[in-house]
Design a protein around this motif. Sequence first.
Motif, mmCIF file in Angstrom:
data_model
loop_
_atom_site.group_PDB
_atom_site.id
_atom_site.type_symbol
_atom_site.label_atom_id
_atom_site.label_comp_id
_atom_site.label_asym_id
_atom_site.label_seq_id
_atom_site.Cartn_x
_atom_site.Cartn_y
_atom_site.Cartn_z
ATOM 1 N N PRO A 172 0.862 -1.517 0.188
ATOM 2 C CA PRO A 172 -0.227 -0.389 0.251
ATOM 3 C C PRO A 172 0.833 1.324 -0.328
ATOM 4 O O PRO A 172 0.344 2.003 -0.400
ATOM 5 N N GLU A 173 1.558 1.003 0.482
ATOM 6 C CA GLU A 173 3.192 2.279 0.590
ATOM 7 C C GLU A 173 3.438 2.448 -0.592
ATOM 8 O O GLU A 173 3.833 3.885 -0.689
ATOM 9 N N LYS A 174 3.946 1.453 -1.471
ATOM 10 C CA LYS A 174 4.910 1.498 -2.172
ATOM 11 C C LYS A 174 4.564 1.332 -4.209
ATOM 12 O O LYS A 174 4.784 1.028 -5.383
ATOM 13 N N THR A 175 3.133 1.058 -3.898
ATOM 14 C CA THR A 175 2.695 0.864 -5.201
ATOM 15 C C THR A 175 2.738 1.230 -6.759
ATOM 16 O O THR A 175 2.286 3.124 -5.949
ATOM 17 N N LYS A 176 3.092 1.309 -7.274
ATOM 18 C CA LYS A 176 2.867 2.486 -8.059
ATOM 19 C C LYS A 176 1.872 2.783 -9.224
ATOM 20 O O LYS A 176 1.699 3.253 -10.374
ATOM 21 N N LEU A 177 0.017 1.825 -8.610
ATOM 22 C CA LEU A 177 -0.289 1.560 -9.973
ATOM 23 C C LEU A 177 -1.698 2.751 -9.179
ATOM 24 O O LEU A 177 -1.758 3.098 -7.890
ATOM 25 N N SER A 178 -2.483 3.089 -9.767
ATOM 26 C CA SER A 178 -3.852 4.282 -9.983
ATOM 27 C C SER A 178 -4.697 4.492 -10.831
ATOM 28 O O SER A 178 -4.095 2.859 -11.479
ATOM 29 N N PHE A 179 -6.046 4.873 -10.725
ATOM 30 C CA PHE A 179 -6.899 4.150 -11.205
ATOM 31 C C PHE A 179 -7.908 6.104 -10.676
ATOM 32 O O PHE A 179 -8.176 6.135 -9.883
ATOM 33 N N ASP A 205 -14.202 -0.577 -16.386
ATOM 34 C CA ASP A 205 -12.950 -0.887 -16.888
ATOM 35 C C ASP A 205 -11.569 -0.680 -15.909
ATOM 36 O O ASP A 205 -10.471 -0.339 -16.993
ATOM 37 N N ALA A 206 -11.462 -0.873 -15.110
ATOM 38 C CA ALA A 206 -10.355 -0.970 -13.277
ATOM 39 C C ALA A 206 -9.944 -1.808 -14.446
ATOM 40 O O ALA A 206 -9.875 -2.444 -13.464
ATOM 41 N N ASN A 207 -8.795 -2.564 -15.286
ATOM 42 C CA ASN A 207 -8.217 -3.680 -15.573
ATOM 43 C C ASN A 207 -6.466 -2.996 -15.504
ATOM 44 O O ASN A 207 -6.093 -1.627 -15.725
ATOM 45 N N PHE A 208 -6.292 -4.164 -15.101
ATOM 46 C CA PHE A 208 -3.752 -3.434 -14.569
ATOM 47 C C PHE A 208 -3.465 -5.260 -15.048
ATOM 48 O O PHE A 208 -4.149 -6.570 -14.716
ATOM 49 N N ASP A 209 -3.144 -4.958 -15.853
ATOM 50 C CA ASP A 209 -2.196 -5.587 -16.655
ATOM 51 C C ASP A 209 -0.763 -5.857 -16.155
ATOM 52 O O ASP A 209 0.073 -4.947 -16.569
#
Length: 149
Positions: A128-135, A144-148
């Motif tokens: 949760p502190e280091k994630t590079k994912l966002s939406f 369509d909140a897709n993550f590959d």
Amino acid sequence: MNKWYFIAVLAVGVTGCSGSPDGPEMAPISGTVMLDGKPLVGAEVFFVANGFEGFGKTKESGQYSLVRGAPVGECKVYISKLPEAKVGASGLPAAIADDPEQMAAMGQAIASSGRGVKPLLPPEFSDPEKTKLSFSVPSGGSTDANFDL
């Protein structure tokens, strides 16, 4: 004790439980999580913004739907997945083993301690502190909140 005091305290408690009118606008979110081109099964998906967290779990197809939606606007996203073989043999009480949020929190705590089960995903997706994912959650929600990964 004065009955009016009791009624006032009860009224404040009841209105506090109904949700704050100042809370964020929430929207329904769903999508698919893929890992190396294949559906990521049984992963926990979290959307976080302004102190609120949306949660969902991926199915066999990698599809998920957040249980209560996510706050409208930019959300930080993290996805957690523990190895299947080690989770089932844990011998944990049913109250913990049947709660995906408890299992995810426990898995992250164990992983960060340097012992035990390590998440399958690297910290840039699962921490949760280091994630590079966002939406960016639109007010009408998204399917369509897709993550590959």
